[in-house]
Design a protein around this motif. Structure first.
Motif, PDB file in Angstrom:
ATOM      1  N   LYS A  31       2.230   1.887  -3.351  1.00  0.00           N
ATOM      2  CA  LYS A  31       1.179   2.401  -4.232  1.00  0.00           C
ATOM      3  C   LYS A  31       0.947   3.896  -3.994  1.00  0.00           C
ATOM      4  O   LYS A  31       0.826   4.678  -4.933  1.00  0.00           O
ATOM      5  CB  LYS A  31      -0.120   1.625  -3.989  1.00  0.00           C
ATOM      6  CG  LYS A  31      -1.117   1.836  -5.117  1.00  0.00           C
ATOM      7  CD  LYS A  31      -2.448   1.201  -4.801  1.00  0.00           C
ATOM      8  CE  LYS A  31      -3.487   1.678  -5.801  1.00  0.00           C
ATOM      9  NZ  LYS A  31      -4.836   1.429  -5.376  1.00  0.00           N
TER      10      LYS A  31
ATOM     11  N   ARG B  83      -5.619  10.449  -0.333  1.00  0.00           N
ATOM     12  CA  ARG B  83      -6.570  11.030  -1.283  1.00  0.00           C
ATOM     13  C   ARG B  83      -6.602  12.557  -1.224  1.00  0.00           C
ATOM     14  O   ARG B  83      -6.628  13.211  -2.262  1.00  0.00           O
ATOM     15  CB  ARG B  83      -7.970  10.458  -1.069  1.00  0.00           C
ATOM     16  CG  ARG B  83      -8.590  10.786   0.262  1.00  0.00           C
ATOM     17  CD  ARG B  83      -9.965  10.155   0.394  1.00  0.00           C
ATOM     18  NE  ARG B  83     -10.686  10.726   1.521  1.00  0.00           N
ATOM     19  CZ  ARG B  83     -10.423  10.450   2.797  1.00  0.00           C
ATOM     20  NH1 ARG B  83      -9.449   9.603   3.110  1.00  0.00           N
ATOM     21  NH2 ARG B  83     -11.114  11.021   3.761  1.00  0.00           N
TER      22      ARG B  83
ATOM     23  N   SER C  44     -15.429  11.542  -5.402  1.00  0.00           N
ATOM     24  CA  SER C  44     -14.690  10.328  -5.079  1.00  0.00           C
ATOM     25  C   SER C  44     -15.620   9.137  -4.860  1.00  0.00           C
ATOM     26  O   SER C  44     -15.159   8.028  -4.612  1.00  0.00           O
ATOM     27  CB  SER C  44     -13.818  10.561  -3.845  1.00  0.00           C
ATOM     28  OG  SER C  44     -14.629  10.876  -2.750  1.00  0.00           O
ATOM     29  N   LYS C  45     -16.933   9.378  -4.924  1.00  0.00           N
ATOM     30  CA  LYS C  45     -17.870   8.278  -4.711  1.00  0.00           C
ATOM     31  C   LYS C  45     -18.798   8.052  -5.886  1.00  0.00           C
ATOM     32  O   LYS C  45     -19.580   7.100  -5.890  1.00  0.00           O
ATOM     33  CB  LYS C  45     -18.726   8.560  -3.469  1.00  0.00           C
ATOM     34  CG  LYS C  45     -17.912   8.719  -2.202  1.00  0.00           C
ATOM     35  CD  LYS C  45     -18.836   8.843  -1.005  1.00  0.00           C
ATOM     36  CE  LYS C  45     -18.056   9.072   0.269  1.00  0.00           C
ATOM     37  NZ  LYS C  45     -17.735  10.484   0.506  1.00  0.00           N
ATOM     38  N   ASN C  46     -18.755   8.947  -6.882  1.00  0.00           N
ATOM     39  CA  ASN C  46     -19.714   8.856  -7.979  1.00  0.00           C
ATOM     40  C   ASN C  46     -19.014   8.796  -9.333  1.00  0.00           C
ATOM     41  O   ASN C  46     -17.830   9.106  -9.457  1.00  0.00           O
ATOM     42  CB  ASN C  46     -20.658  10.059  -7.955  1.00  0.00           C
ATOM     43  CG  ASN C  46     -21.647   9.944  -6.807  1.00  0.00           C
ATOM     44  OD1 ASN C  46     -22.616   9.202  -6.874  1.00  0.00           O
ATOM     45  ND2 ASN C  46     -21.358  10.657  -5.729  1.00  0.00           N
ATOM     46  N   GLY C  47     -19.801   8.439 -10.358  1.00  0.00           N
ATOM     47  CA  GLY C  47     -19.262   8.315 -11.711  1.00  0.00           C
ATOM     48  C   GLY C  47     -18.924   9.661 -12.328  1.00  0.00           C
ATOM     49  O   GLY C  47     -19.255  10.707 -11.783  1.00  0.00           O
TER      50      GLY C  47
ATOM     51  N   ARG D 169     -10.861   7.739  -9.131  1.00  0.00           N
ATOM     52  CA  ARG D 169     -11.222   7.403  -7.748  1.00  0.00           C
ATOM     53  C   ARG D 169     -10.853   5.982  -7.362  1.00  0.00           C
ATOM     54  O   ARG D 169     -10.615   5.705  -6.201  1.00  0.00           O
ATOM     55  CB  ARG D 169     -12.710   7.646  -7.506  1.00  0.00           C
ATOM     56  CG  ARG D 169     -13.653   6.700  -8.240  1.00  0.00           C
ATOM     57  CD  ARG D 169     -15.091   7.142  -8.019  1.00  0.00           C
ATOM     58  NE  ARG D 169     -16.056   6.178  -8.516  1.00  0.00           N
ATOM     59  CZ  ARG D 169     -16.413   6.079  -9.792  1.00  0.00           C
ATOM     60  NH1 ARG D 169     -15.873   6.872 -10.698  1.00  0.00           N
ATOM     61  NH2 ARG D 169     -17.292   5.185 -10.158  1.00  0.00           N
ATOM     62  N   LYS D 170     -10.724   5.060  -8.334  1.00  0.00           N
ATOM     63  CA  LYS D 170     -10.364   3.684  -8.013  1.00  0.00           C
ATOM     64  C   LYS D 170      -8.855   3.529  -7.851  1.00  0.00           C
ATOM     65  O   LYS D 170      -8.381   2.564  -7.260  1.00  0.00           O
ATOM     66  CB  LYS D 170     -10.857   2.754  -9.128  1.00  0.00           C
ATOM     67  CG  LYS D 170     -12.368   2.850  -9.343  1.00  0.00           C
ATOM     68  CD  LYS D 170     -13.041   1.481  -9.287  1.00  0.00           C
ATOM     69  CE  LYS D 170     -14.545   1.583  -9.129  1.00  0.00           C
ATOM     70  NZ  LYS D 170     -15.228   2.184 -10.290  1.00  0.00           N
ATOM     71  N   VAL D 171      -8.088   4.471  -8.434  1.00  0.00           N
ATOM     72  CA  VAL D 171      -6.624   4.360  -8.406  1.00  0.00           C
ATOM     73  C   VAL D 171      -6.037   5.031  -7.163  1.00  0.00           C
ATOM     74  O   VAL D 171      -5.032   4.584  -6.621  1.00  0.00           O
ATOM     75  CB  VAL D 171      -6.031   5.029  -9.672  1.00  0.00           C
ATOM     76  CG1 VAL D 171      -4.566   4.672  -9.820  1.00  0.00           C
ATOM     77  CG2 VAL D 171      -6.812   4.616 -10.906  1.00  0.00           C
TER      78      VAL D 171
ATOM     79  N   GLU E 107       0.828  -1.197   0.000  1.00  0.00           N
ATOM     80  CA  GLU E 107       0.000   0.000   0.000  1.00  0.00           C
ATOM     81  C   GLU E 107       0.869   1.255   0.000  1.00  0.00           C
ATOM     82  O   GLU E 107       0.599   2.230  -0.693  1.00  0.00           O
ATOM     83  CB  GLU E 107      -0.883  -0.032   1.246  1.00  0.00           C
ATOM     84  CG  GLU E 107      -2.109   0.835   1.128  1.00  0.00           C
ATOM     85  CD  GLU E 107      -2.733   1.117   2.479  1.00  0.00           C
ATOM     86  OE1 GLU E 107      -2.395   0.411   3.443  1.00  0.00           O
ATOM     87  OE2 GLU E 107      -3.537   2.048   2.552  1.00  0.00           O
TER      88      GLU E 107
ATOM     89  N   SER F 299     -13.106  11.886 -10.104  1.00  0.00           N
ATOM     90  CA  SER F 299     -14.033  10.790 -10.277  1.00  0.00           C
ATOM     91  C   SER F 299     -13.439   9.679 -11.145  1.00  0.00           C
ATOM     92  O   SER F 299     -13.597   8.490 -10.853  1.00  0.00           O
ATOM     93  CB  SER F 299     -15.311  11.342 -10.896  1.00  0.00           C
ATOM     94  OG  SER F 299     -16.057  10.329 -11.456  1.00  0.00           O
ATOM     95  N   SER F 300     -12.706  10.071 -12.200  1.00  0.00           N
ATOM     96  CA  SER F 300     -12.162   9.029 -13.073  1.00  0.00           C
ATOM     97  C   SER F 300     -10.979   8.321 -12.427  1.00  0.00           C
ATOM     98  O   SER F 300     -10.660   7.187 -12.773  1.00  0.00           O
ATOM     99  CB  SER F 300     -11.772   9.618 -14.427  1.00  0.00           C
ATOM    100  OG  SER F 300     -10.861  10.653 -14.234  1.00  0.00           O
TER     101      SER F 300
END
Lengths: 196, 204
Positions: free
Chosen positions: A6, B69, B121-124, B61-63, A3, B58-59
């Protein structure tokens, strides 16, 4: 541990891209920004000095290397003849340096006019050097051989009341401009030929 | 319950309009609303930053790892703010001179970071875009409204956009300007009155 790596990688990559984009944008807007600064910060002073000139003094400019500094010199053309040059000098004011645009009549060897560009003087006191046109108007037409100073120092300029330091700063900036002009005279004359 | 796409957009205009409902981002609200032009300029700059940073956050947010954050959001927001600053210097220099320090300060405007953290950070991407646009336009309109009140009373005129010659002297030369309104204390008074008005209307 994974982590941790990353986190470092994501932040580094993000900052890397951010830096790249900004560097690119800065390079591509630099020239335009410089022009805008000239137009809006120095422009008003230059235009008021060269009032009635037949050219656009902001567009007609050249630079001269003076020791370590590069000086931008604006040219005012009157009746088809490049008569005036203007460049910026500065003097020590009450709130830091007072930037002064000084216009010199190269034919008659006198001041064509001056105008304050940037300053940090007290509003209502020293700031009048910029906002009150009657103060800088005193410099108009002074011969270069004459001593440019406030009356207290044996010159002919009456200082703004309550702002002697600012008035001195403007006078010393104008005196400096004379020295610089004498030093660069031949180079300026060479450059001016292009504007005929 | 998930909101419809239209609701995501419209909520920023009334229900969650930043300065009046959320009472967020007050620093630029109080400082730049001396003229409508400044308010609109500031609002548009903030809208641009909001929309862009919302979409990017948003794009990604998974990375972006949870622990860093906020740092990542700030890097993204700061980048867009610097973009706005450079573009404004290059193309709207007089406006840049008037807004001055408040442009770089968009970075620390809690509306922008707040939307990234609470929404993007939680939506598309598309939802985040609508959210940013709605909040941004709501912010612009509230700045313009507050500025209109202050400028109208404080100077007797309205400057909407100098470049398009949209400046009006509403009350005519006989009006004696109540310059208190364009000073800092006037900003608080005007904001207070606007909040009061919004609450009165909202109650019904």
């Amino acid at each position: 541990m994974r982590e941790m790596i990353k986190m470092v990688v994501v932040l580094t990559v993000l900052s890397f891209f951010s830096g790249g984009v900004l560097a690119y944008l800065r390079n591509s807007t630099q020239e335009r920004i410089d022009n805008q600064v000239l137009e809006f910060v120095k422009g008003p002073a230059v235009r008021s000095i060269f009032e009635g000139a037949g050219n656009d003094p902001i567009a007609d400019r050249f630079t001269i290397q003076d020791g370590e500094v590069e000086r931008t010199i604006f040219v005012g053309v009157f009746d088809g003849e490049p008569r005036g040059v203007a460049f910026e000098t500065s003097g020590k004011g009450y709130g830091g340096d007072v930037g002064l645009m000084v216009g010199i009549d190269v034919k008659d060897n006198k001041l064509m006019g001056v105008g304050v560009t940037t300053h940090g003087e007290t509003p209502g006191m020293g700031a009048k050097a910029k906002s009150d046109p009657s103060f800088v108007a005193q410099y108009k037409g002074l011969a270069l051989e004459q001593k440019i100073a406030v009356t207290q120092d044996g010159g002919s300029i009456s200082a703004i009341s309550g702002a002697t330091i600012t008035s001195r700063a403007v006078s010393s900036a104008a005196t400096d401009a004379d020295k610089i002009y004498q030093k660069l005279k031949s180079q300026i004359a060479d450059n001016l030929k292009k504007f005929k | 319950m998930a909101k419809s796409l239209t609701q995501e957009f419209v909520k920023g205009l009334w229900d969650e309009v930043p300065p009046f409902r959320l009472v967020l981002g007050l620093c630029p609200v109080l400082a730049v609303t001396k003229s409508v032009e400044n308010g609109i300029g500031m609002g548009l700059a903030t809208t641009f930053v909001l929309v862009c940073s919302n979409m990017l956050v948003s794009s990604l947010r998974k990375v972006i790892p949870g622990k860093v954050r906020i740092a990542c959001f700030i890097v993204i927001i700061a980048t867009f703010v610097t973009v706005v600053e450079l573009v404004m210097q290059a193309y709207a220099y007089p406006l840049f001179l008037k807004l001055g320090i408040f442009i770089p300060l968009i970075v620390v405007n809690c509306i922008v970071l707040g939307r990234s953290e609470a929404f993007a950070s939680k939506n598309g991407i598309f939802r985040s875009l609508l959210d940013g646009l709605g909040i941004g336009i709501g912010f612009t309109l509230s700045l313009a409204a507050l500025a209109a009140v202050r400028e109208l009373i404080g100077t007797g005129g309205l400057t909407i956009w100098t470049d398009w010659n949209l400046a009006f002297d509403v009350f005519g030369p006989a009006y004696k300007p109540f310059s208190f309104m364009v000073e800092a204390p006037g900003a608080f008074v005007a904001l207070g009155l606007m909040l009061c008005l919004m609450n009165l209307v909202g109650k019904k």
